[in-house]
Design a protein around this motif. Structure first.
Motif, PDB file in Angstrom:
ATOM      1  N   TYR A 113       0.831  -1.205   0.000  1.00 51.02           N
ATOM      2  CA  TYR A 113       0.000   0.000   0.000  1.00 51.02           C
ATOM      3  C   TYR A 113       0.871   1.264   0.000  1.00 51.02           C
ATOM      4  O   TYR A 113       0.617   2.209  -0.752  1.00 51.02           O
ATOM      5  CB  TYR A 113      -0.913  -0.008   1.228  1.00 51.02           C
ATOM      6  N   HIS A 114       1.897   1.280   0.846  1.00 49.81           N
ATOM      7  CA  HIS A 114       2.776   2.458   0.932  1.00 49.81           C
ATOM      8  C   HIS A 114       3.518   2.694  -0.387  1.00 49.81           C
ATOM      9  O   HIS A 114       3.707   3.847  -0.799  1.00 49.81           O
ATOM     10  CB  HIS A 114       3.770   2.293   2.084  1.00 49.81           C
ATOM     11  N   TYR A 115       3.919   1.613  -1.042  1.00 50.93           N
ATOM     12  CA  TYR A 115       4.583   1.780  -2.338  1.00 50.93           C
ATOM     13  C   TYR A 115       3.627   2.338  -3.386  1.00 50.93           C
ATOM     14  O   TYR A 115       3.977   3.243  -4.150  1.00 50.93           O
ATOM     15  CB  TYR A 115       5.163   0.450  -2.829  1.00 50.93           C
ATOM     16  N   VAL A 116       2.418   1.786  -3.423  1.00 45.56           N
ATOM     17  CA  VAL A 116       1.446   2.224  -4.432  1.00 45.56           C
ATOM     18  C   VAL A 116       1.081   3.692  -4.228  1.00 45.56           C
ATOM     19  O   VAL A 116       1.035   4.470  -5.191  1.00 45.56           O
ATOM     20  CB  VAL A 116       0.188   1.333  -4.396  1.00 45.56           C
ATOM     21  N   VAL A 117       0.837   4.102  -2.990  1.00 46.90           N
ATOM     22  CA  VAL A 117       0.503   5.500  -2.718  1.00 46.90           C
ATOM     23  C   VAL A 117       1.665   6.409  -3.096  1.00 46.90           C
ATOM     24  O   VAL A 117       1.478   7.460  -3.724  1.00 46.90           O
ATOM     25  CB  VAL A 117       0.125   5.703  -1.236  1.00 46.90           C
ATOM     26  N   SER A 118       2.887   6.010  -2.735  1.00 44.29           N
ATOM     27  CA  SER A 118       4.071   6.824  -3.039  1.00 44.29           C
ATOM     28  C   SER A 118       4.278   6.953  -4.545  1.00 44.29           C
ATOM     29  O   SER A 118       4.583   8.040  -5.049  1.00 44.29           O
ATOM     30  CB  SER A 118       5.316   6.213  -2.387  1.00 44.29           C
ATOM     31  N   SER A 119       4.124   5.849  -5.270  1.00 33.10           N
ATOM     32  CA  SER A 119       4.303   5.900  -6.725  1.00 33.10           C
ATOM     33  C   SER A 119       3.171   6.680  -7.392  1.00 33.10           C
ATOM     34  O   SER A 119       3.401   7.393  -8.377  1.00 33.10           O
ATOM     35  CB  SER A 119       4.395   4.484  -7.300  1.00 33.10           C
ATOM     36  N   ASN A 120       1.963   6.582  -6.856  1.00 34.25           N
ATOM     37  CA  ASN A 120       0.854   7.370  -7.382  1.00 34.25           C
ATOM     38  C   ASN A 120       1.121   8.863  -7.222  1.00 34.25           C
ATOM     39  O   ASN A 120       0.878   9.658  -8.138  1.00 34.25           O
ATOM     40  CB  ASN A 120      -0.456   7.016  -6.662  1.00 34.25           C
ATOM     41  N   MET A 121       1.611   9.248  -6.045  1.00 33.84           N
ATOM     42  CA  MET A 121       1.892  10.660  -5.778  1.00 33.84           C
ATOM     43  C   MET A 121       3.034  11.181  -6.646  1.00 33.84           C
ATOM     44  O   MET A 121       3.119  12.381  -6.930  1.00 33.84           O
ATOM     45  CB  MET A 121       2.213  10.864  -4.295  1.00 33.84           C
ATOM     46  N   ALA A 122       3.932  10.273  -7.055  1.00 32.94           N
ATOM     47  CA  ALA A 122       5.028  10.663  -7.946  1.00 32.94           C
ATOM     48  C   ALA A 122       4.608  10.607  -9.414  1.00 32.94           C
ATOM     49  O   ALA A 122       5.450  10.742 -10.312  1.00 32.94           O
ATOM     50  CB  ALA A 122       6.230   9.751  -7.712  1.00 32.94           C
ATOM     51  N   ASN A 123       3.291  10.378  -9.642  1.00 32.92           N
ATOM     52  CA  ASN A 123       2.748  10.268 -11.002  1.00 32.92           C
ATOM     53  C   ASN A 123       3.383   9.103 -11.762  1.00 32.92           C
ATOM     54  O   ASN A 123       3.644   9.184 -12.960  1.00 32.92           O
ATOM     55  CB  ASN A 123       2.947  11.580 -11.783  1.00 32.92           C
ATOM     56  N   LEU A 124       3.646   8.017 -11.010  1.00 29.62           N
ATOM     57  CA  LEU A 124       4.256   6.817 -11.595  1.00 29.62           C
ATOM     58  C   LEU A 124       3.421   5.585 -11.255  1.00 29.62           C
ATOM     59  O   LEU A 124       3.961   4.522 -10.920  1.00 29.62           O
ATOM     60  CB  LEU A 124       5.687   6.640 -11.077  1.00 29.62           C
ATOM     61  N   SER A 125       2.117   5.719 -11.315  1.00 28.03           N
ATOM     62  CA  SER A 125       1.221   4.612 -10.992  1.00 28.03           C
ATOM     63  C   SER A 125       1.546   3.395 -11.857  1.00 28.03           C
ATOM     64  O   SER A 125       1.658   3.494 -13.079  1.00 28.03           O
ATOM     65  CB  SER A 125      -0.225   5.047 -11.213  1.00 28.03           C
ATOM     66  N   ASN A 126       1.695   2.237 -11.205  1.00 29.25           N
ATOM     67  CA  ASN A 126       2.070   1.036 -11.953  1.00 29.25           C
ATOM     68  C   ASN A 126       1.405  -0.203 -11.380  1.00 29.25           C
ATOM     69  O   ASN A 126       0.919  -0.204 -10.249  1.00 29.25           O
ATOM     70  CB  ASN A 126       3.592   0.871 -11.992  1.00 29.25           C
ATOM     71  N   ASP A 127       1.408  -1.258 -12.164  1.00 30.71           N
ATOM     72  CA  ASP A 127       0.735  -2.512 -11.836  1.00 30.71           C
ATOM     73  C   ASP A 127       1.698  -3.424 -11.085  1.00 30.71           C
ATOM     74  O   ASP A 127       2.630  -3.978 -11.682  1.00 30.71           O
ATOM     75  CB  ASP A 127       0.247  -3.170 -13.118  1.00 30.71           C
ATOM     76  N   ILE A 128       1.487  -3.603  -9.778  1.00 28.31           N
ATOM     77  CA  ILE A 128       2.418  -4.434  -9.007  1.00 28.31           C
ATOM     78  C   ILE A 128       2.205  -5.922  -9.272  1.00 28.31           C
ATOM     79  O   ILE A 128       3.027  -6.745  -8.850  1.00 28.31           O
ATOM     80  CB  ILE A 128       2.327  -4.144  -7.496  1.00 28.31           C
ATOM     81  N   SER A 129       1.124  -6.279  -9.979  1.00 27.66           N
ATOM     82  CA  SER A 129       0.946  -7.693 -10.330  1.00 27.66           C
ATOM     83  C   SER A 129       2.012  -8.150 -11.324  1.00 27.66           C
ATOM     84  O   SER A 129       2.237  -9.355 -11.490  1.00 27.66           O
ATOM     85  CB  SER A 129      -0.450  -7.924 -10.917  1.00 27.66           C
ATOM     86  N   ALA A 130       2.685  -7.192 -11.966  1.00 26.80           N
ATOM     87  CA  ALA A 130       3.801  -7.542 -12.858  1.00 26.80           C
ATOM     88  C   ALA A 130       4.946  -8.176 -12.083  1.00 26.80           C
ATOM     89  O   ALA A 130       5.826  -8.825 -12.660  1.00 26.80           O
ATOM     90  CB  ALA A 130       4.292  -6.286 -13.585  1.00 26.80           C
ATOM     91  N   TYR A 131       4.954  -7.988 -10.772  1.00 30.00           N
ATOM     92  CA  TYR A 131       5.977  -8.587  -9.911  1.00 30.00           C
ATOM     93  C   TYR A 131       5.387  -9.681  -9.020  1.00 30.00           C
ATOM     94  O   TYR A 131       5.943 -10.003  -7.969  1.00 30.00           O
ATOM     95  CB  TYR A 131       6.612  -7.492  -9.045  1.00 30.00           C
ATOM     96  N   GLY A 132       4.256 -10.217  -9.432  1.00 33.53           N
ATOM     97  CA  GLY A 132       3.670 -11.345  -8.718  1.00 33.53           C
ATOM     98  C   GLY A 132       2.805 -10.981  -7.537  1.00 33.53           C
ATOM     99  O   GLY A 132       2.406 -11.869  -6.770  1.00 33.53           O
ATOM    100  N   GLU A 133       2.498  -9.687  -7.350  1.00 32.13           N
ATOM    101  CA  GLU A 133       1.649  -9.276  -6.239  1.00 32.13           C
ATOM    102  C   GLU A 133       0.195  -9.267  -6.698  1.00 32.13           C
ATOM    103  O   GLU A 133      -0.216  -8.411  -7.481  1.00 32.13           O
ATOM    104  CB  GLU A 133       2.053  -7.881  -5.746  1.00 32.13           C
ATOM    105  N   PRO A 134      -0.618 -10.198  -6.224  1.00 37.16           N
ATOM    106  CA  PRO A 134      -2.007 -10.302  -6.708  1.00 37.16           C
ATOM    107  C   PRO A 134      -2.913  -9.181  -6.219  1.00 37.16           C
ATOM    108  O   PRO A 134      -3.951  -8.917  -6.799  1.00 37.16           O
ATOM    109  CB  PRO A 134      -2.467 -11.651  -6.152  1.00 37.16           C
TER     110      PRO A 134
END
Length: 468
Positions: free
Chosen positions: A50-71
């Motif tokens: 969650y902390h990674y997703v929020v941080s990347s969203n705020m940096a305008n770098l929203s990405n799909d963590i399922s690409a790294y096996g996170e369902p």
């Protein structure tokens, strides 16, 4: 003459040791923090994804963590174990580029847009988001982005604590000790908003301590208190707002000294007089508190049911094993016990370190009211968290028999760690007789335990991944 010279030399050496405390802290904090930042598995902090997703969203770098096996945007390191054991961890996480994805498709409620500007969720992720953005500039993979963000967070958080420890006039050792616990230092080496909450609370405590030492508050210090209070209100987790109750006490103490003096005399009178009006007032206060507790507990089935749940939760082991809900394990020694596998003695030794640091400080509190208020705020902060989680259940999890009977879920020691600064106002009262002398010896003890336990945190976490 010789005795006077000896006393002067001893006192000057002590002052010299104290002046070096913040410098020693910075070296140890940055060194250990960088070791944890590089070595600890990704998402090892609670709600790491969650902390990674929020941080990347705020940096305008929203990405799909399922690409790294996170369902899902959950918590834990389970998905990384296979990569560790097969030896392709670097290839999987550091060389595989992120797959950018709009926030609207993030598979977790509340992540379709950036956090509210007025929330701790926003302010607590500013430093990590800058680090994520810098990491993306180096190489656009989740491994590089997280590691860079961790290193950046360690550097900024350690520097901020360095200045706070240098700034505070008393209690430096407890600031150092709490800042170097595995719970705190691991949050510094993560993308969690917990690190900002800790720093803001430490800043407020430092200003209060300096005001009590000087026995006055200049206009510019009122400005500092105002800025700090606003920062805690918007930037710290909700339960830390209870610390702002200290501000009215300071206002009465320094702006209305006569009222403060009357209150202190009245409390002293109640403390000495066990008969008549004092008993009546105490009974009245007890009734008011009982009514308040009853009204608050209506949400959770009434006061008797709430008291029952609390007693059962600690009278019977309803939640055996190393879990993230264990307050005593996650207060100082183990950020996420289910993942860290830290031995029990790590938690116990940090309680010893905490006590040693507290009773090593100089006595600078002269009035009982400050000690009473600080202890009351400390207990109120604990009660507030327990009240919030009295009947809390994890989303998506079935309600077990243990939960129905009294188990309280979701409680973690990190909610209470910053409030431990308040104990300083109790142990540093001039009538608190327990005192351990020798700042140099205590500093060496604190630093030694910090080095051993934080390195052990990394070792036991990785050992669990490969062998448990």
């Amino acid at each position: 003459m010789k005795k006077r010279k000896e006393k002067k030399s001893v006192s000057s050496s002590v002052v010299g040791e104290k002046s070096k405390v913040h410098k020693v802290y910075l070296i140890i904090s940055v060194l250990l923090g960088m070791i944890l930042a590089v070595g600890m598995p990704f998402f090892n902090e609670p709600d790491g994804q969650y902390h990674y997703v929020v941080s990347s969203n705020m940096a305008n770098l929203s990405n799909d963590i399922s690409a790294y096996g996170e369902p899902e945007i959950g918590t834990g390191i389970d998905q990384q174990i296979k990569a560790y054991q097969q030896g392709d961890y670097f290839q999987t996480y550091y060389l595989t580029k992120i797959v950018e994805m709009p926030m609207s498709k993030q598979p977790r409620e509340g992540l379709t847009e950036n956090p509210n500007l007025k929330s701790y969720n926003f302010w607590g992720h500013i430093i990590p988001s800058i680090g994520v953005w810098l990491g993306h500039k180096i190489y656009p993979s989740i491994g590089v982005m997280i590691t860079t963000a961790r290193l950046f967070s360690v550097l900024i958080n350690s520097l901020l604590m360095f200045f706070i420890i240098k700034f505070v006039k008393k209690g430096k050792m407890i600031f150092v000790a709490l800042s170097l616990t595995p719970v705190t230092l691991n949050s510094f080496a993560s993308l969690s908003y917990d690190s900002l909450s800790f720093i803001l609370v430490a800043w407020l405590m430092a200003i209060i301590i300096n005001s009590l030492v000087d026995q006055k508050i200049n206009w510019w210090r009122w400005v500092e208190l105002g800025v700090t209070s606003i920062s805690i209100y918007f930037g710290a987790k909700t339960n830390f707002k209870v610390l702002l109750l200290f501000i009215p006490v300071l206002i009465i103490m320094f702006i209305f000294p006569r009222i403060y003096s009357k209150i202190s005399l009245f409390l002293s009178y109640l403390w000495r007089n066990k008969r008549g009006i004092s008993i009546t007032l105490l009974v009245g206060i007890g009734l008011l508190l009982s009514i308040l507790l009853f009204l608050l507990s209506l949400k959770h089935g009434g006061i008797f049911y709430s008291i029952y749940r609390f007693l059962i939760n600690y009278a019977v082991n309803l939640n055996p094993g190393l879990t993230s809900a264990s307050v005593f394990q996650t207060l100082l020694g183990s950020p996420y016990p289910f993942i860290n596998n830290s031995p029990s003695w790590v938690n116990m030794i940090w309680y010893v370190v905490l006590f040693t640091a507290l009773v090593n400080e100089d006595k600078f509190i002269k009035n009982k009211l400050i000690s009473i208020v600080s202890f009351g705020i400390f207990m109120l902060g604990i009660a507030a968290v327990y009240y919030s989680y009295m009947t809390y259940t994890l989303k998506g999890s079935p309600v077990s028999n243990a939960t129905v009977l009294g188990q309280m879920q979701g409680l973690q020691g990190r909610y209470f760690t910053p409030t431990l600064f308040l104990l300083l106002f109790v142990t540093c009262h001039e009538k608190f007789k327990i005192k351990i002398n020798g700042q140099k010896g205590v500093l060496i003890f604190v630093m030694s335990i910090a080095i051993v336990t934080n390195v052990l945190l990394l070792f036991s976490t990785l050992f669990g991944i490969y062998y448990l």
